[in-house]
Write a protein that holds these residues in place. Structure first.
Motif, PDB file in Angstrom:
ATOM      1  N   THR A   1       0.820  -1.219   0.000  1.00 32.64           N
ATOM      2  CA  THR A   1       0.000   0.000   0.000  1.00 32.64           C
ATOM      3  C   THR A   1       0.849   1.261   0.000  1.00 32.64           C
ATOM      4  O   THR A   1       0.314   2.371   0.056  1.00 32.64           O
ATOM      5  CB  THR A   1      -0.922   0.015   1.242  1.00 32.64           C
ATOM      6  N   GLY A   2       2.190   1.108  -0.029  1.00 34.37           N
ATOM      7  CA  GLY A   2       3.070   2.270  -0.053  1.00 34.37           C
ATOM      8  C   GLY A   2       3.556   2.690   1.310  1.00 34.37           C
ATOM      9  O   GLY A   2       3.998   3.824   1.491  1.00 34.37           O
TER      10      GLY A   2
ATOM     11  N   LEU B   1      18.606   2.647  -5.088  1.00 32.65           N
ATOM     12  CA  LEU B   1      18.563   1.369  -5.803  1.00 32.65           C
ATOM     13  C   LEU B   1      17.394   0.517  -5.315  1.00 32.65           C
ATOM     14  O   LEU B   1      16.651  -0.056  -6.125  1.00 32.65           O
ATOM     15  CB  LEU B   1      19.886   0.626  -5.597  1.00 32.65           C
ATOM     16  N   LEU B   2      17.214   0.432  -4.013  1.00 35.01           N
ATOM     17  CA  LEU B   2      16.112  -0.360  -3.470  1.00 35.01           C
ATOM     18  C   LEU B   2      14.764   0.254  -3.864  1.00 35.01           C
ATOM     19  O   LEU B   2      13.814  -0.470  -4.200  1.00 35.01           O
ATOM     20  CB  LEU B   2      16.220  -0.454  -1.950  1.00 35.01           C
ATOM     21  N   ALA B   3      14.676   1.578  -3.793  1.00 32.78           N
ATOM     22  CA  ALA B   3      13.423   2.241  -4.164  1.00 32.78           C
ATOM     23  C   ALA B   3      13.092   1.997  -5.631  1.00 32.78           C
ATOM     24  O   ALA B   3      11.932   1.753  -5.991  1.00 32.78           O
ATOM     25  CB  ALA B   3      13.522   3.736  -3.874  1.00 32.78           C
ATOM     26  N   ASP B   4      14.109   2.055  -6.480  1.00 36.27           N
ATOM     27  CA  ASP B   4      13.890   1.817  -7.912  1.00 36.27           C
ATOM     28  C   ASP B   4      13.447   0.377  -8.145  1.00 36.27           C
ATOM     29  O   ASP B   4      12.533   0.117  -8.940  1.00 36.27           O
ATOM     30  CB  ASP B   4      15.172   2.122  -8.690  1.00 36.27           C
TER      31      ASP B   4
ATOM     32  N   GLU C   1       9.810  -0.339  -7.429  1.00 37.28           N
ATOM     33  CA  GLU C   1       8.801   0.227  -8.327  1.00 37.28           C
ATOM     34  C   GLU C   1       8.086  -0.884  -9.094  1.00 37.28           C
ATOM     35  O   GLU C   1       6.895  -0.778  -9.406  1.00 37.28           O
ATOM     36  CB  GLU C   1       9.454   1.202  -9.311  1.00 37.28           C
ATOM     37  N   GLU C   2       8.805  -1.968  -9.432  1.00 39.66           N
ATOM     38  CA  GLU C   2       8.209  -3.047 -10.214  1.00 39.66           C
ATOM     39  C   GLU C   2       7.382  -3.984  -9.344  1.00 39.66           C
ATOM     40  O   GLU C   2       6.307  -4.435  -9.743  1.00 39.66           O
ATOM     41  CB  GLU C   2       9.306  -3.826 -10.939  1.00 39.66           C
ATOM     42  N   GLN C   3       7.889  -4.328  -8.161  1.00 43.18           N
ATOM     43  CA  GLN C   3       7.133  -5.137  -7.220  1.00 43.18           C
ATOM     44  C   GLN C   3       7.682  -4.871  -5.821  1.00 43.18           C
ATOM     45  O   GLN C   3       8.844  -4.496  -5.668  1.00 43.18           O
ATOM     46  CB  GLN C   3       7.217  -6.625  -7.564  1.00 43.18           C
ATOM     47  N   PRO C   4       6.851  -5.021  -4.791  1.00 46.00           N
ATOM     48  CA  PRO C   4       7.330  -4.762  -3.432  1.00 46.00           C
ATOM     49  C   PRO C   4       8.577  -5.579  -3.121  1.00 46.00           C
ATOM     50  O   PRO C   4       8.759  -6.689  -3.625  1.00 46.00           O
ATOM     51  CB  PRO C   4       6.146  -5.187  -2.565  1.00 46.00           C
TER      52      PRO C   4
ATOM     53  N   MET D   1      10.284   5.594   3.710  1.00 45.71           N
ATOM     54  CA  MET D   1       9.015   6.072   4.273  1.00 45.71           C
ATOM     55  C   MET D   1       7.838   5.620   3.415  1.00 45.71           C
ATOM     56  O   MET D   1       6.956   4.915   3.881  1.00 45.71           O
ATOM     57  CB  MET D   1       9.025   7.598   4.382  1.00 45.71           C
ATOM     58  N   ALA D   2       7.854   6.051   2.163  1.00 42.91           N
ATOM     59  CA  ALA D   2       6.703   5.804   1.303  1.00 42.91           C
ATOM     60  C   ALA D   2       7.010   4.800   0.200  1.00 42.91           C
ATOM     61  O   ALA D   2       6.233   4.655  -0.736  1.00 42.91           O
ATOM     62  CB  ALA D   2       6.230   7.120   0.684  1.00 42.91           C
ATOM     63  N   ASP D   3       8.125   4.100   0.276  1.00 45.60           N
ATOM     64  CA  ASP D   3       8.491   3.107  -0.732  1.00 45.60           C
ATOM     65  C   ASP D   3       7.972   1.740  -0.305  1.00 45.60           C
ATOM     66  O   ASP D   3       7.978   1.414   0.890  1.00 45.60           O
ATOM     67  CB  ASP D   3      10.005   3.061  -0.903  1.00 45.60           C
ATOM     68  N   PRO D   4       7.544   0.900  -1.247  1.00 47.27           N
ATOM     69  CA  PRO D   4       7.048  -0.434  -0.884  1.00 47.27           C
ATOM     70  C   PRO D   4       8.205  -1.387  -0.553  1.00 47.27           C
ATOM     71  O   PRO D   4       8.534  -2.303  -1.310  1.00 47.27           O
ATOM     72  CB  PRO D   4       6.277  -0.874  -2.139  1.00 47.27           C
TER      73      PRO D   4
END
Length: 922
Positions: free
Chosen positions: A31-32, A126-129, A132-135, A162-165
């Motif tokens: 959910t972000g 890198l982790l945030a990017d 983006e494709e899947q949690p 904070m707001a990254d899956p």
């Protein structure tokens, strides 16, 4: 520990609450909402099993897993590389500074050593990017055995998502400084009923009830111990309890059980397991090559796999870390050296020379110059890629293996310096002691003294460092002129911090007298040389003598071209000298440059200091909101890096705001801490803040006492400020004699400085001690001069004092004009104490003035306000994220909250919604 059925999926025996907590954590991520958790518990309590449960539960997630290995703790970024390796195909998508930092850290390219927190930002991006494709679920097992550089970077990431899956889960045995403050779930032993069931599953045949209860009690419900210990007991012991051990620690007894299983295997299998235990990265291909070199057959692994001690898939994975330690620690030193020798021979010299050197070092049975030389080269490579911890480890082992005493001493000195840079002062002290026993040359002996003094200053910032640094400088004088001059400047800097608590009788003046004997600076003079010469004049020949040379030094520090790294690290001193010269322009310039440089370089170790120095400029400029934002950012970073908070500017800001309870608490804590460490300058700053606070609250006797304490010692910058507060407090306390003396001392400085700030302050103070037309003219001069500076708070103080003087002279109409200006300024910036003082004076003129009230509208947080201003100034989300060390998605999340609070819908509307004041980060 067997599974039992549960909802929504199977859960671990006796771990329903833990599994439900982990399930909720994972469910929130798509959910972000980023999730971070530290699982803490003793070895064998089930942390790894809970991570396995998360792997099973993480349907739809990409899972990245890393296991800390004790033998790899000294290899910087080894754990981080293990985690990020599957994602490095995305590294080209990172901003260039982050991409290069990560590549250098992982040894993929050459370059200057990057700051470890820029590497942390690269990993966050890198982790945030990737998410983006899947949690993304990042599971870090045995975090206590990660190399320090990796755990620091991952802890930094954990505090910034904070707001990254992304879910970031650490499993660790004991509390850790790096992970302190993160959400934690303590994993304890199983309850009695579940312990009985787990124990029963491990035993075939009858079990005496008393023995069962004794095992459960002694293991404290540790699941691994319950499963493993019965295997080491005979049927007679299980039936009646005879000979059951009861003194060994649970971990030790579990290791003994694994050791017995290990020793029951065929010889080739034992040798293969020992080789795997000595090879920390789990490289199956490397293990097979090393096995072939030792003549171990290809079928040797079967028995270990069948016994459940190890898994051989794409990587080698032991059943539990205690299996690895039991195998490695139980054999002889000679056997360990043999497998390390085989691993060194099997390791590629071209692609992994450092790991090969490390295995060679572990294989060495005594002093070996060839291996020590290899380790020294590995240290150079590690240092080049930002691996200060690894460089220190390589140099420390190289020292141990060096046969020649003189060379061993030189390497011990280099290792000590590396340990200091790596944040391991205890190890640095031990290496310095070893270096001291060696026949060092004069330059190295003096370097040893300097390093010991630097270590003392770093650990305490107290009053013993100046004498130690001066002694080192004396010895360097005839050996190395640049180093000698730098050491004298370090001694002066340390003496400035020690201030009135200096152990030497003359304090900073004494240090300046000694530094006067420094060898002449070579041409062209560096900024360091100009700083040294200027400070020597300032504290040896008097304030006026130091003005011009110190101005030249500030000019050199401000130059863009040709400024060396050494010059840059002295910007902090320039930020202390500029206000001593009443030079608000240089103060603003240097503090801004220092902050920009720290941001551009990504130096989070230096960034909090830079932020607080720039916040100090903003306090005096009346930009209290901006100062608070910078202080808040510094606090977030010090928390992320595990550093102590820097509360000096917070203290001064609270005083100017008139927040008595908060300010006095900070003042008290600052004085107690500074006294314990011997940092006299911090005491002077606390007294200055006290004087400001009570002048604002019209408690002039209290202000007078505090200002007098400030002026007992010539602290750089603070002495002149203290005199300013002293004049006002003395006049208002009807101690005109004290005020006149203070004014005389102040004039010696303000006239020598000759700036608008200095002369405006002098005119204001002289006006308070004057009457009639002379006073009127001086107040007007003060207002005019201070209006041409950045020092808004003192301009408003001059308007307040002028209005008060006019009101007492019954010139009410004229008084209202100046009192309104002062009240408006103080109210706008949030200087509540002075605002209330101005309000009372306006009431005395017959005006009606409302008290300043709290805003009813929902306000932005400090971070939201900073993000909003950067977005208003057209920075993109990635640019904002890079500047504030957060991800782009987190920037977007904050902006959504900003839009809601400001009742706007787009970035374009920010210009209308936010006041257009100068940015604190310009």
């Amino acid at each position: 520990m067997g599974p039992s059925s549960g909802h929504p999926r199977s859960v671990l025996r006796g771990r329903r609450s833990e599994c439900e907590a982990l399930t909720r954590l994972l469910d929130a991520v798509p959910t972000g909402r980023s999730s971070v958790l530290v699982l803490r518990g003793e070895a064998g309590c089930g942390k790894s099993a809970l991570l396995d449960f998360m792997v099973e539960r993480a349907s739809g997630f990409r899972v990245a897993r890393v296991v800390g290995v004790e033998s790899e703790m000294e290899l910087a970024y080894a754990g981080l590389h293990q985690l990020c390796a599957p994602m490095l195909d995305r590294v080209e998508r990172l901003p260039a500074p982050q991409r290069d930092a990560l590549r250098v850290a992982f040894g993929q390219q050459e370059g200057d050593a990057p700051d470890r927190f820029r590497i942390g930002l690269a990993v966050l991006t890198l982790l945030a990017d990737t998410s983006e494709e899947q949690p993304l679920a990042c599971l870090i097992d045995d975090a206590q055995w990660l190399d320090r550089a990796s755990v620091q970077c991952l802890a930094f990431v954990a505090r910034r998502v904070m707001a990254d899956p992304i879910a970031l889960i650490f499993a660790v045995r004991e509390p850790s400084d790096e992970l302190n403050g993160l959400p934690e779930l303590k994993v304890e032993g199983l309850g009695e009923r579940d312990s009985h069931l787990v124990l029963a599953s491990a035993i075939r045949g009858p079990l005496d009830v008393q023995v069962r209860d004794r095992i459960v009690a002694e293991t404290r419900g540790n699941p691994l111990a319950l499963l493993q210990l019965p295997r080491s007991l005979t049927p007679t012991e299980l039936a009646g309890g005879f000979g059951l051990p009861n003194t060994a620690a649970v971990v030790s007894r579990v290791e003994q059980s694994f050791y017995r299983q290990f020793r029951s295997l065929p010889d080739d299998t034992q040798q293969l397991l020992l080789t795997a235990a000595a090879e920390p990265i789990g490289d199956v291909t490397l293990l097979r090559r090393a096995a072939e070199l030792q003549g171990i057959g290809a079928d040797a692994a079967a028995a270990a796999v069948a016994a459940g001690l190890v898994e051989l898939g794409t990587r080698v994975r032991f059943r539990h870390p205690l299996v690895r330690s039991a195998v490695y620690q139980s054999v002889s030193v000679g056997d360990r050296q043999a497998v390390h020798r085989a691993l060194a021979e099997a390791t590629d010299l071209v692609h992994d020379p450092d790991r090969r050197a490390w295995h060679l070092a572990c294989a060495a049975s005594g002093p070996d110059e060839a291996v020590a030389d290899e380790l020294e080269r590995s240290a150079d490579r590690a240092r080049a890629r930002g691996g200060a911890v690894a460089a220190a480890a390589f140099l420390e082992r190289a020292t141990e293996l060096t046969p020649d005493r003189a060379r061993r001493g030189a390497r011990a000195l280099a290792a000590a310096q590396a340990k200091l840079l790596a944040g391991a002062p205890d190890s640095a002290q031990a290496l310095l002691a070893a270096a001291e026993l060696a026949p060092l040359g004069g330059t190295r002996r003096a370097g040893l003294e300097r390093l010991r003094a630097q270590l003392s200053f770093l650990l305490r910032r107290g009053n013993d460092a100046p004498a130690l640094l001066l002694n080192a400088a004396e010895h360097l004088k005839a050996l190395d002129t640049p180093s000698a001059r730098e050491t004298y400047l370090e001694a002066l800097g340390a003496a400035i911090f020690a201030g009135r608590l200096s152990k030497r009788g003359g304090g900073v003046a004494d240090a300046a007298g000694a530094a006067r004997t420094a060898p002449q600076a070579p041409e062209p003079a560096r900024a360091i040389d100009l700083l040294l010469d200027g400070l020597v004049r300032r504290f040896s020949d008097g304030y006026g003598a130091g003005v011009q040379p110190l101005r030249r030094a500030l000019g050199a520090l401000s130059e863009d071209e040709g400024r060396s790294q050494d010059d840059t690290r002295w910007l902090w001193l320039g930020c202390r000298i500029a206000p001593d010269l009443w030079d608000d322009e240089s103060w603003h310039e240097l503090a801004t440059r220092q902050l920009r440089h720290a941001r551009d370089a990504g130096w989070l170790t230096a960034l909090p200091i830079s932020l607080t120095y720039r916040a100090g400029v903003d306090v005096h400029a009346g930009e209290f909101a901006s100062a608070a934002e910078l202080i808040d950012e510094a606090d977030v970073i010090t928390e992320a890096t595990g550093s102590p908070p820097l509360m000096y500017t917070s203290l001064v800001l609270s005083a100017w705001r008139g927040q008595e309870a908060q300010a006095t608490a900070l003042i008290r804590a600052s004085i107690e801490d500074a006294t314990a460490r011997g940092e006299g300058r911090a005491i002077a700053l606390a007294d200055y803040a006290t004087a400001v606070l009570y002048n604002g609250l019209s408690r002039y006797q209290d202000s007078l006492a505090a200002a007098q304490r400030v002026c007992e010692h010539d602290d750089l910058g603070l002495f002149g400020w203290g005199l300013t507060e002293l004049v006002e407090a003395a006049v208002r306390s009807d101690r005109l004699d004290i005020g006149a003396t203070a004014l005389q001392r102040l004039e010696e400085r303000t006239r020598a400085a000759g700036t608008e700030w200095a002369l405006g302050i002098e005119a204001r103070c002289r006006a308070t001690l004057s009457d009639g037309q002379a006073a009127d003219a001086l107040y007007r001069e003060a207002v005019d001069r201070l209006a041409r500076t950045r020092i808004t708070v003192h301009l408003a103080r001059a308007q307040l004092l002028y209005g008060e003087w006019l009101r007492r002279g019954n010139r009410r109409v004229e008084a209202r004009e100046h009192l309104h200006r002062a009240h408006d300024t103080f109210s706008r910036i949030g200087a509540d104490g002075f605002a209330e003082r101005a309000r009372r004076e306006l009431l005395a003129t017959g005006e009606t003035v409302r008290r300043r009230t709290i805003e009813t509208l929902q306000e932005l947080t400090a971070q939201e306000a900073q993000i909003a201003r950067l977005a208003r100034d057209d920075l993109t989300n990635p640019e904002i994220g890079a500047q504030l060390f957060i991800s782009s998605r987190t920037v977007e999340w904050h902006l959504g909250k900003v839009f809601a609070k400001l009742d706007i819908t787009s970035r374009r509307q920010l210009r209308r919604a936010l006041p257009d004041s100068s940015s604190a980060t310009s």
